[in-house]
Design a protein around this motif. Structure first.
Motif, PDB file in Angstrom:
ATOM      1  N   ASP A 112      -1.494   9.414  11.647  1.00  0.00           N
ATOM      2  CA  ASP A 112      -0.712   8.815  10.559  1.00  0.00           C
ATOM      3  C   ASP A 112      -1.517   7.763   9.794  1.00  0.00           C
ATOM      4  OD1 ASP A 112      -0.496   7.650  13.166  1.00  0.00           O
ATOM      5  OD2 ASP A 112       1.045   6.282  12.444  1.00  0.00           O
ATOM      6  N   VAL A 113      -2.450   7.076  10.480  1.00  0.00           N
ATOM      7  CA  VAL A 113      -3.266   6.063   9.792  1.00  0.00           C
ATOM      8  C   VAL A 113      -4.222   6.741   8.810  1.00  0.00           C
ATOM      9  CG1 VAL A 113      -4.997   4.234  10.107  1.00  0.00           C
ATOM     10  CG2 VAL A 113      -3.061   4.404  11.696  1.00  0.00           C
ATOM     11  N   PHE A 114      -4.787   7.876   9.213  1.00  0.00           N
ATOM     12  CA  PHE A 114      -5.666   8.630   8.311  1.00  0.00           C
ATOM     13  C   PHE A 114      -4.863   9.161   7.121  1.00  0.00           C
ATOM     14  CE2 PHE A 114      -7.662   8.680  12.458  1.00  0.00           C
ATOM     15  CZ  PHE A 114      -9.020   8.579  12.204  1.00  0.00           C
ATOM     16  N   GLU A 115      -3.643   9.657   7.427  1.00  0.00           N
ATOM     17  CA  GLU A 115      -2.781  10.173   6.348  1.00  0.00           C
ATOM     18  C   GLU A 115      -2.442   9.062   5.356  1.00  0.00           C
ATOM     19  OE1 GLU A 115       0.489  11.877   8.531  1.00  0.00           O
ATOM     20  OE2 GLU A 115      -0.851  13.381   9.401  1.00  0.00           O
ATOM     21  N   ARG A 116      -2.134   7.892   5.882  1.00  0.00           N
ATOM     22  CA  ARG A 116      -1.777   6.762   5.015  1.00  0.00           C
ATOM     23  C   ARG A 116      -2.967   6.365   4.137  1.00  0.00           C
ATOM     24  NH1 ARG A 116       1.474   1.364   7.099  1.00  0.00           N
ATOM     25  NH2 ARG A 116       1.120   0.041   5.290  1.00  0.00           N
ATOM     26  N   PHE A 117      -4.167   6.388   4.732  1.00  0.00           N
ATOM     27  CA  PHE A 117      -5.365   6.053   3.948  1.00  0.00           C
ATOM     28  C   PHE A 117      -5.515   7.024   2.774  1.00  0.00           C
ATOM     29  CE2 PHE A 117      -9.800   7.134   3.008  1.00  0.00           C
ATOM     30  CZ  PHE A 117     -10.218   5.935   2.446  1.00  0.00           C
ATOM     31  N   PHE A 118      -5.530   8.317   3.062  1.00  0.00           N
ATOM     32  CA  PHE A 118      -5.750   9.292   1.979  1.00  0.00           C
ATOM     33  C   PHE A 118      -4.594   9.301   0.980  1.00  0.00           C
ATOM     34  CE2 PHE A 118      -8.846  11.000   5.087  1.00  0.00           C
ATOM     35  CZ  PHE A 118      -9.959  11.059   4.262  1.00  0.00           C
ATOM     36  N   ALA A 119      -3.363   9.061   1.487  1.00  0.00           N
ATOM     37  CA  ALA A 119      -2.190   9.033   0.589  1.00  0.00           C
ATOM     38  C   ALA A 119      -2.311   7.924  -0.454  1.00  0.00           C
ATOM     39  CB  ALA A 119      -0.907   8.857   1.400  1.00  0.00           C
ATOM     40  N   ASP A 120      -3.010   6.836  -0.106  1.00  0.00           N
ATOM     41  CA  ASP A 120      -3.206   5.744  -1.067  1.00  0.00           C
ATOM     42  C   ASP A 120      -3.999   6.214  -2.298  1.00  0.00           C
ATOM     43  OD1 ASP A 120      -1.775   3.894   0.366  1.00  0.00           O
ATOM     44  OD2 ASP A 120      -3.504   3.024   1.378  1.00  0.00           O
TER      45      ASP A 120
ATOM     46  N   ILE B  32     -16.045  11.079   7.796  1.00  0.00           N
ATOM     47  CA  ILE B  32     -17.010  10.289   7.012  1.00  0.00           C
ATOM     48  C   ILE B  32     -17.353  11.027   5.715  1.00  0.00           C
ATOM     49  CG2 ILE B  32     -19.429   9.511   6.960  1.00  0.00           C
ATOM     50  CD1 ILE B  32     -17.706   7.603   8.583  1.00  0.00           C
ATOM     51  N   LEU B  33     -17.614  12.320   5.811  1.00  0.00           N
ATOM     52  CA  LEU B  33     -17.957  13.094   4.610  1.00  0.00           C
ATOM     53  C   LEU B  33     -16.786  13.127   3.628  1.00  0.00           C
ATOM     54  CD1 LEU B  33     -19.952  16.090   6.177  1.00  0.00           C
ATOM     55  CD2 LEU B  33     -20.866  14.035   5.073  1.00  0.00           C
ATOM     56  N   ALA B  34     -15.562  13.174   4.171  1.00  0.00           N
ATOM     57  CA  ALA B  34     -14.365  13.141   3.322  1.00  0.00           C
ATOM     58  C   ALA B  34     -14.288  11.821   2.561  1.00  0.00           C
ATOM     59  CB  ALA B  34     -13.109  13.331   4.175  1.00  0.00           C
ATOM     60  N   MET B  35     -14.545  10.745   3.277  1.00  0.00           N
ATOM     61  CA  MET B  35     -14.477   9.417   2.650  1.00  0.00           C
ATOM     62  C   MET B  35     -15.607   9.233   1.633  1.00  0.00           C
ATOM     63  SD  MET B  35     -13.386   7.194   5.990  1.00  0.00           S
ATOM     64  CE  MET B  35     -12.998   5.659   5.142  1.00  0.00           C
ATOM     65  N   GLU B  36     -16.769   9.798   1.945  1.00  0.00           N
ATOM     66  CA  GLU B  36     -17.884   9.748   0.981  1.00  0.00           C
ATOM     67  C   GLU B  36     -17.508  10.493  -0.299  1.00  0.00           C
ATOM     68  OE1 GLU B  36     -22.621  10.919   0.839  1.00  0.00           O
ATOM     69  OE2 GLU B  36     -21.235  12.298   1.824  1.00  0.00           O
ATOM     70  N   SER B  37     -16.920  11.666  -0.104  1.00  0.00           N
ATOM     71  CA  SER B  37     -16.482  12.487  -1.236  1.00  0.00           C
ATOM     72  C   SER B  37     -15.496  11.723  -2.119  1.00  0.00           C
ATOM     73  CB  SER B  37     -15.784  13.713  -0.655  1.00  0.00           C
ATOM     74  OG  SER B  37     -16.156  14.844  -1.284  1.00  0.00           O
ATOM     75  N   LEU B  38     -14.501  11.115  -1.453  1.00  0.00           N
ATOM     76  CA  LEU B  38     -13.485  10.355  -2.166  1.00  0.00           C
ATOM     77  C   LEU B  38     -14.119   9.159  -2.886  1.00  0.00           C
ATOM     78  CD1 LEU B  38     -10.525   9.650  -2.828  1.00  0.00           C
ATOM     79  CD2 LEU B  38     -10.365   8.543  -0.581  1.00  0.00           C
TER      80      LEU B  38
END
Length: 498
Positions: free
Chosen positions: A66-74, A229-235
């Motif tokens: 849920d914490v990862f979901e909340r991060f990306f949902a932002d 990490i790659l997802a966050m880099e992409s974002l």
């Protein structure tokens, strides 16, 4: 919303907290540059590739989805926009002796059956314990940990007042009050090890980790944790963040008490704000001494989370009698914990953990082969030599063979190790700690090192040594907290100028 396009931010490090902060700050309109000393991003969460095998060097557990979901949902995104998540079943197994293990499956109902089999009547107690843990989780993860650790009042809410006793009792006391079976006790005490402290030093309120374990379950991102990490880099790049690798920070520049940028590889990079996701103690050494908030003595007195001796092993066959995550608790935990926290030394008989990602994920090893990651928790700051590493590999692999009744030594293609000296060299980690600063009662929330420097304007910190604490989900949250503070602080100073 102020137009911050002209305000630039230098972020030191590219671990979870730095990348999270970079995304939030870029979204708020800042020009953000991330500086990473190593050749690949990710901080502790890098990858090792060798002979067709792929290992996560750092974190291997994906908890609190849920914490990862909340991060990306932002950012109006979902984890599934970037990577595929699989819930593990079993979540993990725990060995207590030769061919003697308990398997933790993927639902609370199944786990209750495993407990009941072990100790009659324990499933009811477990139900009650996890209900309380869920309640704590809802208070902590949905609300409390999203506070910046500025004031003790953040901890005082109608919900926490009802639970005040839980801040003064410990996980160890609570678990042992309800459960008499030593094996079940060890399983219930295990999750708080992620917080970097002994169960006897961890406030009862942190039982929310048990809900993360039994209530939410254990997941695996396809191709490993590095996909996050790659997802966050992409974002970050979508949001306009610049990421520079192979750039070592030599100094944080301060003029008239305000951070004005960094010196990296001998070059000056000016910016309006500096945020460091690097090791907090190390970051302060990048400042001239009058600007350091915490003395060497301060750091010496703190309880640090353990370091680790890690091995990345390629096997030339598939392994049996193990799961994706397997814990080896066949020795006395208290004696090992003493060697970590009380009398720092190499433990005589260490507990250890092993992960075999190729059981779940074909990407981790060539066909018919197995990738193994072995971890021994250690006291930070103790001696680390190749001889000691080899001695301890031999200790755990001999025990591994005995406990699982399975010959593996002659099937090892290669082994690589990572220990205290590497944590220092690669991450400038204080005493080579692996997980930051432990979450004990006196190191919780506002009692941790601050997100904002008290001595230097426009200098901020994020990551495992500050708020909210160790682990991947808290690091994501730390990035959000620091970004909020930077934005608020910048808006106030901006308004006072106009």
């Amino acid at each position: 919303m102020l137009n911050n396009m002209k305000s630039s931010i230098s972020i030191i490090g590219s671990g979870f907290s730095s990348l999270a902060a970079s995304c939030y700050l870029a979204k708020a309109g800042y020009q953000v540059t991330v500086f990473e000393k190593n050749k690949t991003i990710g901080g502790r969460a890098r990858q090792l590739k060798k002979d067709g095998f792929t290992f996560d060097i750092g974190p291997t557990w994906y908890w609190m989805p849920d914490v990862f979901e909340r991060f990306f949902a932002d950012f109006n995104k979902k984890p599934s926009d970037y990577y595929t998540l699989e819930k593990l079943n079993p979540a993990y197994s725990v060995y207590f002796g030769k061919d003697d293990f308990i398997t933790i499956e993927d639902t609370l109902e199944k786990i209750k059956l495993a407990f009941e089999k072990e100790e009659a009547g324990s499933s009811k107690k477990l139900n009650k314990f996890i209900n309380s843990a869920k309640n704590n989780y809802d208070i902590a993860i949905k609300d409390l940990v999203y506070n910046p650790g500025v004031s003790p009042l953040e901890l005082i809410t109608p919900a926490t007042i009802k639970k005040i006793n839980q801040f003064f009792s410990t996980i160890k006391k609570d678990v042992r009050k309800e459960f008499k079976n030593e094996r079940l006790v060890k399983i219930l005490e295990f999750p708080v090890l992620f917080l970097g402290a002994k169960p006897s030093d961890t406030p009862s309120f942190y039982s929310f980790m048990n809900y993360a374990d039994f209530g939410l379950g254990t997941f695996h991102p396809k191709k490993g944790m590095y996909q996050v990490i790659l997802a966050m880099e992409s974002l970050a790049k979508e949001l306009g963040v610049t990421i520079k690798t192979n750039v070592n920070i030599d100094k944080i520049m301060v003029e008239n008490g305000t951070a004005t940028g960094v010196v990296a590889n001998g070059e000056i990079y000016k910016s309006d704000v500096v945020v460091s996701g690097a090791d907090y103690h190390h970051t302060e050494t990048l400042l001239d001494s009058p600007y350091r908030q915490y003395s060497e003595n301060y750091w010496k007195k703190k309880t640090f989370a353990p370091s680790s001796l890690l091995f990345y092993v390629g096997f030339d066959k598939k392994l049996i009698h193990v799961n994706h995550h397997t814990l080896f608790f066949d020795v006395d935990f208290d004696i090992h914990a003493e060697a970590i926290y009380d009398k720092p030394q190499w433990p005589e008989n260490p507990l250890f953990y092993a992960s075999f990602p190729s059981i779940t994920d074909a990407n981790a090893a060539p066909e018919g082969k197995e990738a193994g990651i072995f971890l021994i928790p250690l006291a930070p700051g103790i001696e680390d030599t190749p001889e000691l590493r080899n001695l301890y590999f031999d200790k755990i692999i001999t025990r591994f063979e005995d406990l699982t009744s399975h010959n593996v030594k002659k099937h090892i293609i290669f082994k690589e190790s990572f220990c205290i000296n590497d944590f220092i060299k690669d991450y400038n980690s204080y005493k080579g700690n692996a997980y930051g600063m432990a979450n004990t009662l006196l190191q919780t929330a506002f009692l941790r090192p601050k997100l904002k420097s008290k001595l230097v304007e426009s200098l901020f910190f994020t990551g495992q040594l500050t708020v909210p604490g160790p682990g991947v989900p808290p690091s994501l949250i730390s990035g959000k907290l620091v970004a909020d503070l930077v934005t608020k602080h910048h808006d106030i100073t901006h308004e006072s100028i106009i």
